[in-house]
Design a protein around this motif. Structure first.
Motif, mmCIF file in Angstrom:
data_model
loop_
_atom_site.group_PDB
_atom_site.id
_atom_site.type_symbol
_atom_site.label_atom_id
_atom_site.label_comp_id
_atom_site.label_asym_id
_atom_site.label_seq_id
_atom_site.Cartn_x
_atom_site.Cartn_y
_atom_site.Cartn_z
ATOM 1 N N ALA A 185 0.820 -1.210 0.000
ATOM 2 C CA ALA A 185 0.000 0.000 0.000
ATOM 3 C C ALA A 185 0.855 1.261 0.000
ATOM 4 C CB ALA A 185 -0.940 0.001 1.205
ATOM 5 N N LEU A 186 2.087 1.169 0.492
ATOM 6 C CA LEU A 186 3.000 2.306 0.445
ATOM 7 C C LEU A 186 3.521 2.546 -0.968
ATOM 8 C CD1 LEU A 186 5.132 1.650 3.677
ATOM 9 C CD2 LEU A 186 3.089 3.080 3.424
ATOM 10 N N ILE A 187 3.459 1.502 -1.810
ATOM 11 C CA ILE A 187 3.952 1.606 -3.187
ATOM 12 C C ILE A 187 2.864 2.111 -4.120
ATOM 13 C CG2 ILE A 187 4.942 0.302 -5.114
ATOM 14 C CD1 ILE A 187 5.968 -1.714 -2.987
ATOM 15 N N TYR A 188 1.682 1.471 -4.031
ATOM 16 C CA TYR A 188 0.565 1.819 -4.914
ATOM 17 C C TYR A 188 -0.727 1.419 -4.209
ATOM 18 C CZ TYR A 188 -2.127 2.362 -9.230
ATOM 19 O OH TYR A 188 -3.030 2.779 -10.167
ATOM 20 N N PRO A 189 -1.772 2.253 -4.246
ATOM 21 C CA PRO A 189 -3.021 1.925 -3.537
ATOM 22 C C PRO A 189 -3.598 0.577 -3.973
ATOM 23 C CG PRO A 189 -3.044 4.199 -4.288
ATOM 24 C CD PRO A 189 -1.837 3.567 -4.910
ATOM 25 N N THR A 190 -4.041 -0.205 -2.991
ATOM 26 C CA THR A 190 -4.647 -1.504 -3.262
ATOM 27 C C THR A 190 -6.138 -1.331 -3.500
ATOM 28 O OG1 THR A 190 -3.014 -2.642 -1.883
ATOM 29 C CG2 THR A 190 -5.068 -3.810 -2.343
ATOM 30 N N VAL A 191 -6.604 -1.765 -4.644
ATOM 31 C CA VAL A 191 -8.013 -1.613 -5.005
ATOM 32 C C VAL A 191 -8.834 -2.682 -4.296
ATOM 33 C CG1 VAL A 191 -9.678 -1.644 -6.909
ATOM 34 C CG2 VAL A 191 -7.398 -0.673 -7.245
ATOM 35 N N CYS A 192 -9.954 -2.273 -3.692
ATOM 36 C CA CYS A 192 -10.854 -3.191 -2.998
ATOM 37 C C CYS A 192 -12.211 -3.162 -3.687
ATOM 38 C CB CYS A 192 -11.005 -2.806 -1.525
ATOM 39 S SG CYS A 192 -9.450 -2.690 -0.613
ATOM 40 N N ASP A 193 -12.523 -4.193 -4.435
ATOM 41 C CA ASP A 193 -13.804 -4.290 -5.135
ATOM 42 C C ASP A 193 -14.700 -5.248 -4.375
ATOM 43 O OD1 ASP A 193 -15.934 -4.427 -6.819
ATOM 44 O OD2 ASP A 193 -14.793 -4.974 -8.617
ATOM 45 N N ARG A 194 -15.626 -4.690 -3.591
ATOM 46 C CA ARG A 194 -16.457 -5.534 -2.735
ATOM 47 C C ARG A 194 -17.400 -6.428 -3.529
ATOM 48 N NH1 ARG A 194 -20.075 -0.727 0.052
ATOM 49 N NH2 ARG A 194 -20.885 0.197 -1.872
ATOM 50 N N ARG A 195 -17.644 -6.111 -4.790
ATOM 51 C CA ARG A 195 -18.530 -6.943 -5.601
ATOM 52 C C ARG A 195 -17.912 -8.305 -5.888
ATOM 53 N NH1 ARG A 195 -19.273 -3.018 -10.569
ATOM 54 N NH2 ARG A 195 -17.028 -2.955 -10.135
ATOM 55 N N THR A 196 -16.590 -8.366 -5.973
ATOM 56 C CA THR A 196 -15.924 -9.631 -6.318
ATOM 57 C C THR A 196 -15.351 -10.365 -5.105
ATOM 58 O OG1 THR A 196 -13.843 -8.458 -6.734
ATOM 59 C CG2 THR A 196 -15.317 -8.786 -8.618
ATOM 60 N N ALA A 250 5.855 -11.127 -1.620
ATOM 61 C CA ALA A 250 6.475 -10.961 -2.934
ATOM 62 C C ALA A 250 5.416 -10.800 -4.016
ATOM 63 C CB ALA A 250 7.369 -12.165 -3.245
ATOM 64 N N THR A 251 4.368 -11.622 -3.956
ATOM 65 C CA THR A 251 3.302 -11.557 -4.962
ATOM 66 C C THR A 251 2.608 -10.204 -4.945
ATOM 67 O OG1 THR A 251 2.925 -13.940 -4.780
ATOM 68 C CG2 THR A 251 1.164 -12.636 -5.766
ATOM 69 N N THR A 252 2.264 -9.712 -3.745
ATOM 70 C CA THR A 252 1.543 -8.451 -3.656
ATOM 71 C C THR A 252 2.436 -7.259 -4.012
ATOM 72 O OG1 THR A 252 2.008 -8.415 -1.274
ATOM 73 C CG2 THR A 252 -0.132 -9.256 -1.967
ATOM 74 N N MET A 253 3.735 -7.336 -3.701
ATOM 75 C CA MET A 253 4.631 -6.234 -4.053
ATOM 76 C C MET A 253 4.838 -6.152 -5.565
ATOM 77 S SD MET A 253 7.526 -6.010 -1.062
ATOM 78 C CE MET A 253 8.238 -4.568 -1.825
ATOM 79 N N VAL A 254 4.983 -7.310 -6.217
ATOM 80 C CA VAL A 254 5.094 -7.303 -7.680
ATOM 81 C C VAL A 254 3.820 -6.730 -8.286
ATOM 82 C CG1 VAL A 254 5.225 -8.780 -9.719
ATOM 83 C CG2 VAL A 254 6.756 -9.187 -7.801
ATOM 84 N N ALA A 255 2.668 -7.121 -7.732
ATOM 85 C CA ALA A 255 1.397 -6.594 -8.224
ATOM 86 C C ALA A 255 1.323 -5.078 -8.040
ATOM 87 C CB ALA A 255 0.235 -7.265 -7.487
ATOM 88 N N HIS A 292 -1.216 -3.668 -10.549
ATOM 89 C CA HIS A 292 -2.296 -4.649 -10.605
ATOM 90 C C HIS A 292 -2.643 -5.037 -9.169
ATOM 91 C CE1 HIS A 292 -2.263 -5.120 -14.928
ATOM 92 N NE2 HIS A 292 -0.957 -5.291 -14.908
ATOM 93 N N SER A 293 -2.911 -4.038 -8.353
ATOM 94 C CA SER A 293 -3.072 -4.272 -6.923
ATOM 95 C C SER A 293 -4.348 -5.027 -6.582
ATOM 96 C CB SER A 293 -3.072 -2.923 -6.178
ATOM 97 O OG SER A 293 -4.094 -2.078 -6.696
ATOM 98 N N GLU A 294 -5.265 -5.190 -7.553
ATOM 99 C CA GLU A 294 -6.485 -5.940 -7.255
ATOM 100 C C GLU A 294 -6.174 -7.396 -6.923
ATOM 101 O OE1 GLU A 294 -5.662 -6.130 -11.641
ATOM 102 O OE2 GLU A 294 -5.769 -4.542 -10.144
ATOM 103 N N LEU A 295 -5.014 -7.890 -7.357
ATOM 104 C CA LEU A 295 -4.618 -9.265 -7.042
ATOM 105 C C LEU A 295 -4.257 -9.411 -5.575
ATOM 106 C CD1 LEU A 295 -3.822 -12.141 -8.050
ATOM 107 C CD2 LEU A 295 -1.539 -11.224 -8.489
ATOM 108 N N ALA A 296 -3.767 -8.338 -4.946
ATOM 109 C CA ALA A 296 -3.225 -8.424 -3.596
ATOM 110 C C ALA A 296 -4.271 -8.865 -2.582
ATOM 111 C CB ALA A 296 -2.629 -7.074 -3.190
ATOM 112 N N LEU A 297 -5.424 -8.210 -2.593
ATOM 113 C CA LEU A 297 -6.446 -8.518 -1.590
ATOM 114 C C LEU A 297 -6.998 -9.925 -1.782
ATOM 115 C CD1 LEU A 297 -7.559 -6.931 0.787
ATOM 116 C CD2 LEU A 297 -9.530 -6.328 -0.609
ATOM 117 N N GLY A 298 -7.226 -10.333 -3.025
ATOM 118 C CA GLY A 298 -7.700 -11.691 -3.281
ATOM 119 C C GLY A 298 -6.687 -12.729 -2.844
ATOM 120 N N ASN A 299 -5.394 -12.432 -3.020
ATOM 121 C CA ASN A 299 -4.339 -13.348 -2.603
ATOM 122 C C ASN A 299 -4.326 -13.524 -1.087
ATOM 123 O OD1 ASN A 299 -2.045 -14.981 -2.716
ATOM 124 N ND2 ASN A 299 -0.661 -13.236 -2.625
ATOM 125 N N VAL A 300 -4.443 -12.415 -0.350
ATOM 126 C CA VAL A 300 -4.438 -12.479 1.117
ATOM 127 C C VAL A 300 -5.686 -13.187 1.633
ATOM 128 C CG1 VAL A 300 -4.603 -11.073 3.218
ATOM 129 C CG2 VAL A 300 -2.946 -10.485 1.441
#
Length: 327
Positions: A87-98, A222-227, A232-240
Motif C-alpha cells: 500500500a505504500l507503493i501503490y493503492p490496493t483496489v478493494c472491489d467488494r462486488r468480487t 512478494a506476490t503483492t509487491m510485484v502486483a 495490478h493491486s487488485e490481485l493483492a487482496l484476493g491473494n491475502v
C-alpha cells in the motif's frame, strides 16, 4: 550454524513455493481457468505450501505449538504486513462486488477456528470439519465460475507477473522441483527455529508466531509487491483472502486431522494472539466491504499495528514472550 540452517531452510521453502506456484498457475492457465479463480485458489494454495510443510512437520516432530503459531502468525502478518507494505507503493483496489463473499468466508472460518481453540485441543473431528468446509467452498466456487470464460488480458497479467513456464516439460519440472524443495526447506527451518527458541529462552510458539510466520508469509508479500509495482493491486487482496482461508481450513485442518495426538493451544494464544488475529481479520473485512482503496495512510497504520504486536510479544512486560518463556 543455527542461523545458516534457518536461512537455508527458508530459501528452499521460498524457492520451492515459487516454483510450485509458477508451475501450478501455468497449468491452470493452459486449462483456461479464470484468473480470479486462479488467484483465490491456485495462487493462494501454492503460496500457503510453505506453511503447510512447516505445520505438518511441527506436529509430527512433537512441536504442535509451532503449527498453531505459524497459522495464527501468518494470518496476522498477511493482513498487517503483506497488505501494509504494498500500500505504500501503490493503492490496493478493494472491489467488494468480487471479494465480499470470500471475505465473509474468511471471517466465518476465523471465528470457527477461535471457537475450536477455546473449546479444547484441536483433534481429528475439528480438523475434518475445517478441511471439509474448505472442500465445500472450493466446490461451490468452481461450480459458480464454471460458466465464465477466461479473461485473456488478465491471464496475460499472470504470465507477465509470475514469469510462467510455457512448455509442458518446463511446467512439469517446476512442479516436481517445488514438491521436492518444500519438505526439505521445512525440515531445515523447523530445526533451526527450535534451536533458536532454546538458545534465547523463549517457547517455540513465539518463534512460530514471528520468525516462522513471517518467513512463510514472504511468498504472499512478494506476490503483492510485484502486483503493486505493476499496478495490478487488485490481485493483492484476493491473494491475502485466499491465503488466510487456506491457512485456517487447509493447513490447520490437515494438521489437526493428521496429528498423532490432539493439538493443545498454548494459553497465551487464548489470552492475546487469537484476538489479534481476529482484529486483523476485522480490518481485512473493513477494507473489503468498504470498497475503497488501501492507500499510504492505511498502509502505514497496518505496519504500525504489526510493529506494536511484535513489541508486545518480545518487549512489553507481561507480554507473550514473558508468559511463554522457558524457565
Amino acid at each position: 550454524m543455527i542461523y545458516l540452517e534457518l536461512f537455508g531452510g527458508l530459501t528452499y521453502l521460498l524457492l520451492g513455493g515459487d516454483l510450485l506456484v509458477r508451475g501450478a498457475v501455468a497449468l491452470a492457465r493452459r486449462a483456461g481457468i479464470p484468473p480470479l479463480l486462479v488467484g483465490l485458489t491456485v495462487v493462494a494454495f501454492g503460496t500457503s505450501a510453505p506453511e503447510l510443510c512447516i505445520s505438518l512437520g511441527a506436529v509430527f516432530s512433537g512441536h504442535p505449538d509451532i503449527s498453531v503459531g505459524n497459522v495464527v502468525g501468518s494470518n496476522i502478518a498477511n493482513v498487517l504486513l503483506v497488505l501494509g507494505i504494498p500500500a505504500l507503493i501503490y493503492p490496493t483496489v478493494c472491489d467488494r462486488r468480487t471479494i465480499g463473499r470470500d471475505t465473509a468466508l474468511v471471517v466465518a472460518a476465523s471465528l470457527l477456528f477461535v471457537l475450536f481453540c477455546f473449546l479444547g485441543p484441536l483433534g481429528r473431528i475439528q480438523g475434518a470439519l475445517m478441511f471439509s468446509m474448505l472442500v465445500l467452498i472450493l466446490w461451490r466456487t468452481a461450480r459458480g465460475r464454471s460458466q465464465g470464460s477466461p479473461e485473456p488480458e488478465a491471464v496475460e497479467d499472470f504470465g507477465g507477473m509470475l514469469g510462467l513456464p510455457r512448455r509442458p516439460g518446463m511446467i512439469g519440472l517446476f512442479l516436481v522441483l517445488g514438491v521436492l524443495l518444500l519438505p526439505l526447506g521445512a525440515d531445515l527451518m523447523l530445526d533451526g527455529a527450535i534451536q533458536i527458541a532454546s538458545r534465547f529462552g523463549v517457547s517455540s510458539a513465539v518463534i512460530g508466531l514471528t520468525v516462522v510466520a513471517v518467513g512463510t508469509s514472504l511468498p504472499e508479500l512478494a506476490t503483492t509487491m510485484v502486483a503493486a509495482f505493476q499496478r495490478h493491486s487488485e490481485l493483492a487482496l484476493g491473494n491475502v483472502i485466499g491465503s488466510n482461508l487456506f491457512n485456517i481450513l487447509a493447513i490447520m485442518g490437515l494438521a489437526a486431522l493428521l496429528a498423532p495426538v490432539p493439538i493443545a493451544v498454548p494459553p497465551s494464544f487464548l489470552h492475546f494472539d487469537l484476538f489479534v488475529m481476529l482484529g486483523a481479520t476485522g480490518l481485512l473485512a473493513f477494507f473489503a466491504w468498504r470498497g475503497s482503496s488501501i492507500g499510504r495512510g492505511y498502509g502505514l497504520l497496518l505496519l504500525t499495528a504489526y510493529a506494536l504486536y511484535l513489541g508486545a510479544l518480545f518487549g512489553a512486560p507481561g507480554g507473550d514472550a514473558a508468559i511463554l518463556s522457558i524457565r
